[in-house]
Scaffold this motif. Structure first.
Motif, PDB file in Angstrom:
ATOM      1  N   GLU A 105       0.822  -1.222   0.000  1.00 28.93           N
ATOM      2  CA  GLU A 105       0.000   0.000   0.000  1.00 28.93           C
ATOM      3  C   GLU A 105       0.849   1.262   0.000  1.00 28.93           C
ATOM      4  O   GLU A 105       0.385   2.319  -0.450  1.00 28.93           O
ATOM      5  CB  GLU A 105      -0.942   0.014   1.207  1.00 28.93           C
ATOM      6  CG  GLU A 105      -1.987  -1.086   1.200  1.00 28.93           C
ATOM      7  CD  GLU A 105      -1.474  -2.397   1.810  1.00 28.93           C
ATOM      8  OE1 GLU A 105      -0.298  -2.443   2.240  1.00 28.93           O
ATOM      9  OE2 GLU A 105      -2.239  -3.370   1.830  1.00 28.93           O
ATOM     10  N   THR A 300      -3.046  -6.397  -9.285  1.00 28.44           N
ATOM     11  CA  THR A 300      -4.234  -6.837  -8.542  1.00 28.44           C
ATOM     12  C   THR A 300      -5.131  -5.625  -8.286  1.00 28.44           C
ATOM     13  O   THR A 300      -4.957  -4.589  -8.950  1.00 28.44           O
ATOM     14  CB  THR A 300      -3.828  -7.551  -7.221  1.00 28.44           C
ATOM     15  OG1 THR A 300      -4.994  -8.094  -6.617  1.00 28.44           O
ATOM     16  CG2 THR A 300      -3.142  -6.607  -6.245  1.00 28.44           C
ATOM     17  N   VAL A 301      -6.060  -5.742  -7.364  1.00 26.57           N
ATOM     18  CA  VAL A 301      -6.899  -4.599  -7.005  1.00 26.57           C
ATOM     19  C   VAL A 301      -6.886  -4.413  -5.495  1.00 26.57           C
ATOM     20  O   VAL A 301      -6.601  -5.346  -4.752  1.00 26.57           O
ATOM     21  CB  VAL A 301      -8.367  -4.790  -7.468  1.00 26.57           C
ATOM     22  CG1 VAL A 301      -8.450  -4.797  -8.988  1.00 26.57           C
ATOM     23  CG2 VAL A 301      -8.952  -6.066  -6.878  1.00 26.57           C
ATOM     24  N   ASP A 302      -7.220  -3.198  -5.069  1.00 31.32           N
ATOM     25  CA  ASP A 302      -7.289  -2.979  -3.620  1.00 31.32           C
ATOM     26  C   ASP A 302      -8.737  -3.103  -3.151  1.00 31.32           C
ATOM     27  O   ASP A 302      -9.638  -3.447  -3.934  1.00 31.32           O
ATOM     28  CB  ASP A 302      -6.633  -1.652  -3.216  1.00 31.32           C
ATOM     29  CG  ASP A 302      -7.499  -0.429  -3.499  1.00 31.32           C
ATOM     30  OD1 ASP A 302      -8.569  -0.560  -4.159  1.00 31.32           O
ATOM     31  OD2 ASP A 302      -7.120   0.676  -3.061  1.00 31.32           O
ATOM     32  N   VAL A 310       1.505  -5.864  -6.383  1.00 29.00           N
ATOM     33  CA  VAL A 310       2.081  -6.544  -5.209  1.00 29.00           C
ATOM     34  C   VAL A 310       3.186  -7.502  -5.679  1.00 29.00           C
ATOM     35  O   VAL A 310       3.216  -7.895  -6.845  1.00 29.00           O
ATOM     36  CB  VAL A 310       1.016  -7.389  -4.452  1.00 29.00           C
ATOM     37  CG1 VAL A 310      -0.041  -6.504  -3.817  1.00 29.00           C
ATOM     38  CG2 VAL A 310       0.367  -8.413  -5.386  1.00 29.00           C
TER      39      VAL A 310
ATOM     40  N   ARG B 499      -5.730   1.180  -0.668  1.00 28.64           N
ATOM     41  CA  ARG B 499      -6.267   0.422   0.468  1.00 28.64           C
ATOM     42  C   ARG B 499      -5.690  -0.985   0.407  1.00 28.64           C
ATOM     43  O   ARG B 499      -4.881  -1.291  -0.452  1.00 28.64           O
ATOM     44  CB  ARG B 499      -7.802   0.403   0.391  1.00 28.64           C
ATOM     45  CG  ARG B 499      -8.441   1.795   0.399  1.00 28.64           C
ATOM     46  CD  ARG B 499      -8.256   2.498   1.726  1.00 28.64           C
ATOM     47  NE  ARG B 499      -8.896   1.772   2.812  1.00 28.64           N
ATOM     48  CZ  ARG B 499     -10.198   1.857   3.128  1.00 28.64           C
ATOM     49  NH1 ARG B 499     -11.003   2.660   2.453  1.00 28.64           N
ATOM     50  NH2 ARG B 499     -10.711   1.152   4.118  1.00 28.64           N
ATOM     51  N   ARG B 500      -6.136  -1.879   1.298  1.00 30.62           N
ATOM     52  CA  ARG B 500      -5.505  -3.198   1.339  1.00 30.62           C
ATOM     53  C   ARG B 500      -5.595  -3.893  -0.022  1.00 30.62           C
ATOM     54  O   ARG B 500      -6.633  -3.931  -0.656  1.00 30.62           O
ATOM     55  CB  ARG B 500      -6.154  -4.062   2.418  1.00 30.62           C
ATOM     56  CG  ARG B 500      -5.123  -4.512   3.448  1.00 30.62           C
ATOM     57  CD  ARG B 500      -5.731  -5.322   4.544  1.00 30.62           C
ATOM     58  NE  ARG B 500      -5.804  -4.550   5.783  1.00 30.62           N
ATOM     59  CZ  ARG B 500      -5.946  -5.095   6.984  1.00 30.62           C
ATOM     60  NH1 ARG B 500      -6.011  -6.413   7.107  1.00 30.62           N
ATOM     61  NH2 ARG B 500      -6.005  -4.348   8.049  1.00 30.62           N
ATOM     62  N   LEU B 501      -4.464  -4.434  -0.470  1.00 33.88           N
ATOM     63  CA  LEU B 501      -4.389  -5.038  -1.802  1.00 33.88           C
ATOM     64  C   LEU B 501      -4.659  -6.527  -1.735  1.00 33.88           C
ATOM     65  O   LEU B 501      -4.302  -7.198  -0.769  1.00 33.88           O
ATOM     66  CB  LEU B 501      -3.009  -4.760  -2.410  1.00 33.88           C
ATOM     67  CG  LEU B 501      -2.871  -3.296  -2.873  1.00 33.88           C
ATOM     68  CD1 LEU B 501      -1.444  -2.811  -2.757  1.00 33.88           C
ATOM     69  CD2 LEU B 501      -3.392  -3.128  -4.290  1.00 33.88           C
ATOM     70  N   ASP B 502      -5.289  -7.034  -2.775  1.00 29.84           N
ATOM     71  CA  ASP B 502      -5.691  -8.435  -2.817  1.00 29.84           C
ATOM     72  C   ASP B 502      -4.530  -9.290  -3.317  1.00 29.84           C
ATOM     73  O   ASP B 502      -4.342  -9.458  -4.516  1.00 29.84           O
ATOM     74  CB  ASP B 502      -6.915  -8.580  -3.731  1.00 29.84           C
ATOM     75  CG  ASP B 502      -7.523  -9.974  -3.661  1.00 29.84           C
ATOM     76  OD1 ASP B 502      -6.828 -10.899  -3.174  1.00 29.84           O
ATOM     77  OD2 ASP B 502      -8.674 -10.134  -4.101  1.00 29.84           O
ATOM     78  N   GLU B 503      -3.753  -9.828  -2.376  1.00 27.90           N
ATOM     79  CA  GLU B 503      -2.576 -10.605  -2.763  1.00 27.90           C
ATOM     80  C   GLU B 503      -2.965 -12.001  -3.256  1.00 27.90           C
ATOM     81  O   GLU B 503      -2.252 -12.605  -4.062  1.00 27.90           O
ATOM     82  CB  GLU B 503      -1.589 -10.684  -1.591  1.00 27.90           C
ATOM     83  CG  GLU B 503      -1.176  -9.287  -1.140  1.00 27.90           C
ATOM     84  CD  GLU B 503       0.040  -9.251  -0.225  1.00 27.90           C
ATOM     85  OE1 GLU B 503       0.882 -10.154  -0.305  1.00 27.90           O
ATOM     86  OE2 GLU B 503       0.131  -8.292   0.566  1.00 27.90           O
TER      87      GLU B 503
END
Lengths: 452, 526
Positions: A105, A300-302, A310, B499-503
């Motif tokens: 982030e 990816t997406v948040d 990531v 915001r929190r990322l989808d790992e």
């Protein structure tokens, strides 16, 4: 001690908070008999910035700077002009002093850059995917051989005689300990590459064929037939590119069917730096992606659905799998990858192609001029920006004498292959856009004098 | 209440503005700008470089001319500068604030080092230049090597390893070579649980069986278990000291003596050498090989994760097996570079080459500049301040956070906490993401593996007391919220660029390169 912010007042207050009387109370776990009581006595004490600078400049002054003389050295490290904005941007503190993007982030700058780098590298090498960089080209080459072993479950690697001898050296060192068998012989001074010989040697134990493009003598050969023969035998073709600028003019190894393409990215953005840090490029076909070593950045997406990046597929890595890890690599060449990527962005398709065109044209010009020096011939008909001269005597001495005349005139094959007397008259000459017509003329004139 | 660095309140509460801010049409937030990928803002005709005209010649590319487009995006110089400057602002970095990644060690990167590394006499020389034209560069390698030898009390050094893990490889190869040289086939490397994850990976990579040695309840190696396992099949042990729990392995000398008596060697992972530099020499504790991460102990930059540099120091027993190339001073005072050519006579026992050239020269110049700036006295102060800072953090937070080894004595360079005692459903990750909203980079999370929900905090020696107090205050407030079950922490960070990322998504459907959107592809095909 300008880098240490604590003063004695702070230290006293902090010791009180910690609940000890002296700093040595915090080192009680070090056995008393081994603990040093004062600074190691035969080493100098701290020094002001000015005197450190003076000392370092004195050492720097003892080296012959490539950019101040006619310069024609290559053999795995190339001198190109790096636009000023590259070094400016990589020195921004937010890039320079960031760590591995473990908290994505607040590391999107590094991560997006790596995603762009991976895309640029994959396109340049002509493969589906690329990783976020390796230590350098030679270690990337070894890792590719290991990857081929894991994929094919075979352990004999055929190395082209045109593969950089230091890359061969690294592979030999590692193979001794991992049980891989390597088939390799030194090159001979011929105009042709060893592709046909390699095809003839492929058998059912072959895990991979490793071929350099252009090769150590500067020769280029079509890899299409080699790729087909390798794959027909159930093995992988690994292509090694030590001069990525060449791919602005030449068909890519991936386009010719290579399964894994590795390379040295130093040419773009990084500079010579006496051999390091450099940046290893590593790409492969999509189907092998989960066997690829090194770090990978993925999209990816948040939580709000915004696109972000990531580090991914880390289940292959040492911190998760310990002794079952794909390799022990724990880093990439992040900052050098950034420099590579910025330089590549500045060039773009158009710039890279022009740069490659200039390199080739200057090399052709130099080859023709040097061939006019009595006793000198150019070994190879085909090349990009690097070719091999055959001299009438040992090239090692010639290189030293040229250096005494303030000309860095190539890399002698004797330096690279000390055991091979038959190669001692060979001189590898690289010509990039940094060479001028005057430089070429000065080189030719000096070579003529030295040989006379 | 949040404070600025003068200690004045900056706003009333954390969740005040989280839900009320209006979305902008661009997605930008004032100075925080969204930035598209280069592929989306460029085209193939633009370039940021002006190149000279190529001389007209007939091509000699062997019929291999590239025909298809590469697909590289191009930008003008100004667009390029803007793109990367915008990206840089999405990064946390040590220049912005405390970066307490335990075991990774981010400290101030002095700019003198950068200036020195860029002197053309270092930056613009070729690795294969004739030796007499690079005497100053070899002197840098020699001088830095001497410092490393003296600071560690060892007999030799290999400068070429490219990173810490590469250095581990170098050390294990030397051990294996030394054993082979005496015809001793040993197959096992012992690795304590408290060691870095690269250690077992390295040993396995070169064909050793790896066996774990358990840790004691106090976070150190279980000495009895280790001594009991020694035998004729054990090639060596790999010990991280100070270990990844932040503790000094008190029994190292006893272990070394026992390993040597059993015919094996001791590898020490010296990644955390900054905690003991100038306080103890690993050679005096019986270590046979140890790598030193220059970026950790000697402040070379690690921009976004690399490059590293991992020179390895050797005991007398292992020094003859060091890899090529290396630098040696001749009788006449000149420096020689010992490569394959010259290795035959005197260094036949070297295990060979492990990298194309001579290692990370650009890191050597930076590390040497840092070492000369500190001197022997300053480096000792480095260790003292690093350890003091870590203990200050440990003791200032152990009333609100579980410190599993807090009673085991002082910690070294890093303080270890765990998520025990947080409210039901709250864990390390909530603390980490909460710290991001407070403007700090989080500590190392979930490592070391021997502690459940580990949080490893390494402040380093280059942080001031004021900076530590600020960090401790923020950590305390986040910890208290996690103990109280503040649900907002679960969705933190709220104020980061993402915001929190989808790992999980990234790993399940890997997208590793950019591709044209389908619509654009269809249009191009028409």
């Amino acid at each position: 001690m300008r880098y240490l912010p604590l003063n004695s007042h702070d230290r006293q207050a902090m010791l009180a908070t910690v609940g000890v009387a002296t700093i040595d109370d915090l080192f009680i776990d070090i056995p008393q008999e081994a603990r040093l009581s004062g600074p190691i006595h035969d080493l100098p004490m701290h020094a002001p910035e000015m005197s450190v600078e003076r000392h370092m400049k004195k050492l720097a002054g003892q080296n012959l700077v490539a950019g101040e003389v006619p310069f024609f050295m290559g053999a795995g490290a190339y001198r190109h002009h790096v636009p000023a904005s590259v070094d400016h941007l990589i020195q921004r503190g937010e890039f320079l002093t960031a760590y591995t993007p473990y908290q994505p982030e607040i590391a999107q700058g590094t991560l997006q850059m790596l995603f762009e780098f991976q895309t640029q590298v994959a396109r340049l090498l002509g493969v589906d995917v690329a990783n976020a960089s390796m230590y350098d080209g030679s270690t990337a080459c070894w890792e590719a051989i290991g990857m081929a072993r894991r994929i094919t479950k075979r352990a004999t690697a055929l190395l082209s005689s045109g593969l950089h001898p230091h890359y061969v050296g690294v592979a030999k060192t590692m193979a001794r300990f991992t049980g891989d068998a390597l088939v390799h012989s030194a090159p001979t001074l011929t105009a042709d590459t060893d592709i046909d010989a390699l095809i003839a040697q492929i058998d059912k134990n072959t895990s991979c064929v490793v071929v350099q493009y252009p090769d150590i003598l500067g020769r280029v050969g079509d890899l299409t037939a080699l790729a087909q023969a390798t794959q027909a035998a159930g093995a992988l073709l690994i292509a090694v590119v030590t001069e990525p600028v060449a791919l602005g003019a030449l068909r890519s190894p991936g386009e010719m069917g290579a399964d894994i393409v590795v390379g040295e990215g130093q040419s773009l953005g990084v500079g010579l730096q006496f051999g390091g840090p450099y940046v290893g490029l590593f790409g492969c076909k999509q189907k092998y992606v989960r066997q690829m070593p090194g770090r990978l950045c993925g999209e990816t997406v948040d939580a709000e659905g915004k696109r972000g990046y990531v580090l991914t597929l880390s289940t292959r890595e040492q911190h998760i799998r310990r002794e079952k890890a794909t390799s022990n690599i724990c880093t990439n060449s992040g900052l050098c990858a950034l420099a590579f990527s910025i330089h590549m962005t500045l060039l773009g398709e158009k710039g890279l192609r022009s740069l490659a065109e200039i390199n080739h044209a200057m090399a052709v010009t130099a080859a023709d001029r040097l061939a006019q020096v009595p006793g000198v011939s150019v070994l190879n008909d085909s090349f990009f920006n690097e070719f091999t001269l055959v001299l009438p005597k040992d090239a090692r001495a010639i290189v030293r004498e040229l250096a005494d005349r303030q000309i860095l005139g190539g890399v002698s094959l004797g330096r690279l292959y000390p055991e091979e007397a038959a190669l001692s008259n060979g001189l590898i000459v690289a010509v990039t856009e940094t060479a001028t017509h005057e430089d070429i003329e000065a080189f030719a004139a000096a070579l003529q004098e030295v040989l006379a | 209440m949040s404070m600025n660095n003068q200690g004045r309140p900056t706003r009333q509460s954390v969740d005040d503005d989280a839900g009320t801010a209006q979305a902008t049409s661009t997605g930008n937030r004032a100075l925080m700008l969204e930035e598209a990928l280069i592929f989306e803002i460029s085209d193939s005709t633009r370039t940021g470089v002006d190149l000279m005209e190529a001389p007209k010649v007939a091509s000699r590319l062997g019929g291999l001319e590239r025909k298809a487009a590469i697909g590289l995006p191009g930008l003008s110089e100004q667009e390029t500068v803007r793109h990367y400057t915008r990206l840089s602002r999405q990064n946390y970095a040590i220049d912005l604030g405390l970066f307490p990644l335990g075991s990774c060690t981010m400290k101030h990167n002095p700019r003198l080092n950068e200036k020195m590394a860029r002197l053309p006499g270092f930056a613009d020389i070729h690795p294969l230049q004739p030796i007499h034209t690079v005497q100053g560069a070899l002197a840098v390698i020699d001088e830095l090597g001497e410092w490393l030898i003296k600071l560690t009390g060892m007999a030799g050094v290999a400068m070429s390893p490219k990173a810490g893990a590469h250095g581990e490889l170098c050390g294990i190869l030397a051990i294996r070579s030394a054993l082979e040289a005496r015809g001793d086939k040993r197959s096992v490397i012992l690795v304590p649980e408290s060691a870095h994850g690269t250690n077992p990976a390295t040993a396995a990579f070169v064909g050793y069986q790896v066996e774990d040695i358990p840790a004691n309840p106090d976070g150190r190696i279980n000495l009895e278990a280790l001594l009991a396992r020694l035998g004729p099949d054990v090639a060596g042990v790999m010990i991280t000291n100070p270990n990844t729990c932040g503790l000094f392995e008190r029994d190292l000398k006893t272990i070394s003596d026992a390993v040597h008596a059993a015919g094996g060697f001791v590898y020490c992972d010296g990644a955390n050498f900054n905690a003991v530099v100038g306080k103890v020499r690993p050679g005096d504790l019986g270590v046979d090989a140890m790598h030193i991460n220059l970026h950790k102990t000697f402040s070379t930059p690690h921009g976004g994760g690399g490059p590293g540099s991992g020179p390895v120091v050797f005991s007398e027993a292992l020094a003859p097996f060091a890899p090529l190339p290396f630098v040696e001073r001749m009788d006449d005072g000149r420096l020689a570079l010992i490569e394959e050519e010259s290795a035959e006579d005197h260094h036949a026992s070297s295990f060979g080459r492990m990298v194309a050239f001579h290692g990370q020269m650009g890191m050597f110049t930076r590390a040497l500049s840092y070492i000369l700036s500190h001197g022997a006295d300053g480096l000792q102060q480095v260790a003292e301040d690093a350890v003091l800072n870590a203990n200050y953090v440990l003791r200032s937070l152990e009333d609100v956070l579980d410190a599993p080894f807090g009673a085991a004595g002082p910690c070294m360079h890093e303080a270890l906490f765990s998520d025990a005692g947080l409210a039901e459903g709250f864990s390390t990750i909530d603390i980490a993401k909460g710290l991001i909203d407070e403007g700090f980079h989080p500590m190392t999370v979930y490592f070391p593996l021997v502690v459940h929900g580990a949080m490893l905090v390494e402040p380093t020696e280059t942080e001031s007391k004021a900076a530590l107090d600020q960090f401790i205050g923020a950590f305390r407030s986040v910890a208290l919220r996690a103990k109280a079950g503040d649900q907002l922490l679960h969705s933190a960070p709220h104020f980061a660029p993402r915001r929190r990322l989808d790992e999980t998504l990234a790993a399940r459907k890997p997208v590793l390169v950019w591709t044209e959107p389908a619509a654009a592809q269809a249009e191009a095909a028409e």
